[in-house]
Design an enzyme around this catalytic site. Structure first.
Site, PDB file in Angstrom:
ATOM      1  N   CYS A 263       8.974   2.429   4.232  1.00  0.00           N
ATOM      2  CA  CYS A 263       9.760   0.531   3.645  1.00  0.00           C
ATOM      3  C   CYS A 263      11.240   0.958   2.819  1.00  0.00           C
ATOM      4  O   CYS A 263      11.817  -0.226   2.554  1.00  0.00           O
ATOM      5  CB  CYS A 263       8.277  -0.134   3.003  1.00  0.00           C
ATOM      6  SG  CYS A 263       7.060   0.592   3.877  1.00  0.00           S
TER       7      CYS A 263
ATOM      8  N   LYS B 193       8.025  -9.165  -1.237  1.00  0.00           N
ATOM      9  CA  LYS B 193       8.184  -7.650  -1.136  1.00  0.00           C
ATOM     10  C   LYS B 193       9.173  -6.655  -0.872  1.00  0.00           C
ATOM     11  O   LYS B 193       9.545  -5.300  -1.561  1.00  0.00           O
ATOM     12  CB  LYS B 193       7.741  -7.842   0.504  1.00  0.00           C
ATOM     13  CG  LYS B 193       7.332  -5.987   0.940  1.00  0.00           C
ATOM     14  CD  LYS B 193       5.879  -5.421   0.747  1.00  0.00           C
ATOM     15  CE  LYS B 193       6.071  -4.327   0.698  1.00  0.00           C
ATOM     16  NZ  LYS B 193       5.235  -4.386   2.127  1.00  0.00           N
TER      17      LYS B 193
ATOM     18  N   VAL C 154       0.558  -0.928   0.107  1.00  0.00           N
ATOM     19  CA  VAL C 154      -0.109  -0.005  -0.257  1.00  0.00           C
ATOM     20  C   VAL C 154       0.380   1.091   0.440  1.00  0.00           C
ATOM     21  O   VAL C 154       2.040   0.933   0.010  1.00  0.00           O
ATOM     22  CB  VAL C 154      -1.124   0.493   1.396  1.00  0.00           C
ATOM     23  CG1 VAL C 154      -1.938  -1.007   1.095  1.00  0.00           C
ATOM     24  CG2 VAL C 154      -0.394   0.293   2.381  1.00  0.00           C
TER      25      VAL C 154
END
Length: 476
Positions: free
Chosen positions: A289, A231, A179
């Protein structure tokens, strides 16, 4: 009598009660979307009642979104599922035992930015709370970004302290969040969902959990470790792309050309097999992130590695080099400030600097690892008086912020655009010039303003990638 995990899951039936541990940018929108799925009877949002985040429990149970900034659809969805009594936030982790599935979305920040080692203590605490209340047939999914090898390694070890065995008594999977703050609901529904179980049964059960909340996205099944690599690698590649744009922008400045002209020229080459995707340069990369996932991926070689890495000897990883480039950009912003001040006979020391934008993303309050913090501290270290405006971020440890822009701009020598908040595009820069000191300098770190317009208005202009315009000064 049940003899294996398939039998245990069959006996439990469809997933009806879900627990989401961690009420943040991932947990809150995930929980409300789960609560809207037909057949779901209850969704618990688990949140520690701590001094720093306990307020979320009260707000969420009142149907009020504790996340600031623009999040289309989230406020209405939250109010709806609370009014229907499907969603409830609690600090009673014993209610985990009532759930068919538990997702864990807890941040893994650095312990110390200098050693770049992720702090897994909060995540491990969430996993441990789950283990204490684990029951046969339950599904446990880690959504947090983690070092490859964590799901089948440390996470599994902690959960199995319960006496139950992963893959035999309970299902275990990794389904990383994908997200972006500012479009949380849209991203969860429309992005493809990577789902990786420790075995086929775990993967299948996790797919059952996530499939109903997808509107456009599809499920991409794989192993747990492959999901972890996916990821961390997708964020590492984005960081690499940003670094490439930043480095090209620095080259363009040095050669006196316009990065944006160069970008348009490169992007114009079309055809089969041709990919020339160039992102935008900027004042720095922030967020939870991109600033750390490269190091998760790098550490996966040791944690999940099954053979020796074959790589050029004594050469730095391309990925970590990209991190260094992006971490350098706030330093370059200070260089541009100094360059602009030099044009009007001033130095950084003693100057007043107005910084516009503290969050790392536009139109949000997300200030995690914001590059503005680094830039602000460098300004102060160099003897400047720096003030910060942000329309969304109200407070930050150790730094004073203002939501009123005029006092920040008043008598400033330099205006620095660090975040592309919508309001900065529509500022009346003629008014801004009047509020600032004579011979104002503007440094654009996000390509927000038109250099020609600002130069005509009487600003000394400096911008990332604008070698054709930097240090220009009109006669106004």
């Amino acid at each position: 009598m049940a003899t294996d995990l398939s039998d245990l899951i069959r006996e439990r039936g469809h997933i009806r009660k879900i627990g989401v541990i961690g009420m943040g940018y991932v947990g809150i929108p995930s929980a409300v979307l789960f609560a809207k799925v037909p057949g779901i009877e209850k969704v618990y949002g688990f949140q520690r009642n701590s001094s720093s985040s306990g307020y979320k429990i009260r707000m969420l149970n009142e149907g009020t979104n504790p996340l600031k900034g623009e999040e289309p659809g989230l406020d209405d969805l939250l109010a709806d599922v609370v009014s229907q009594k499907i969603f409830e936030c609690t600090d009673d982790f014993s209610k985990i035992s009532e759930c068919d599935a538990i997702t864990i979305a807890i941040q893994t920040p650095f312990k110390d930015p200098r050693d770049l080692i992720p702090d897994l203590s909060a995540l491990e605490d969430g996993i441990r709370q789950t283990g204490k209340n684990l029951i046969p047939g339950m599904l446990v999914v880690l959504e947090s970004t983690i070092t490859p090898g964590t799901t089948v390694g440390r996470a599994r070890e902690i959960l199995e302290e319960s006496g139950l065995i992963a893959g035999q008594d309970f299902a275990l999977a990794h389904a990383p969040e994908r997200v972006m703050v500012g479009r949380l609901i849209q991203n969860i529904q429309e992005h493809d969902r990577v789902v990786g179980g420790i075995d086929e049964i775990s993967t299948k059960r996790a797919i059952e959990l996530y499939q109903p909340i997808l509107t456009k996205g599809k499920i991409i099944p794989m192993s747990a470790t492959a999901a972890e690599v996916t990821k961390t690698a997708e964020n590492t590649f984005r960081d690499l792309q940003i670094a490439a744009a930043n480095q090209l922008a620095l080259y363009c400045e040095a050669m006196g050309v316009n990065f944006y002209d160069v970008r348009s020229g490169i992007d114009s080459l079309k055809g089969d097999g041709i990919t020339r995707a160039i992102l935008w340069p900027g004042a720095g990369v922030g967020g939870h992130c991109l600033t750390k996932d490269t190091y998760h991926l790098e550490r996966g070689i040791e944690l999940a590695g099954i053979s020796t890495l074959d790589f050029p000897k004594d050469h730095e990883s391309l990925f970590t080099l990209a991190r260094h480039v992006n971490d350098f950009m706030p330093c370059h912003m200070l260089h541009l400030v100094s360059q602009g001040l030099k044009c009007v006979g001033k130095k950084v020391s003693g100057s007043r600097i107005a910084i516009l934008g503290f969050s790392f993303l536009p139109n949000t309050d997300d200030a995690r690892n914001t590059p503005t913090e680094q830039f602000y501290k460098m300004c102060v270290e160099h003897g400047a008086v720096a003030r910060i405006h942000d329309p969304w971020v109200r407070e930050y440890p150790g730094i004073s912020l203002s939501s009123d822009i005029e006092p920040v701009l008043e008598d400033a020598d330099v205006l620095v655009l660090m975040t592309a908040h919508r309001m900065y595009y529509s500022l009346d820069y003629n008014w801004v010039k009047k509020v600032m000191r004579p011979f104002p300098v503007l440094v654009d770190g996000r390509n927000i303003v038109d250099p020609d317009v600002l130069i005509q208005a009487g600003f000394v202009y400096e911008g990332i990638g604008r070698g054709d315009k930097n240090s220009y000064q009109s006669d106004v």
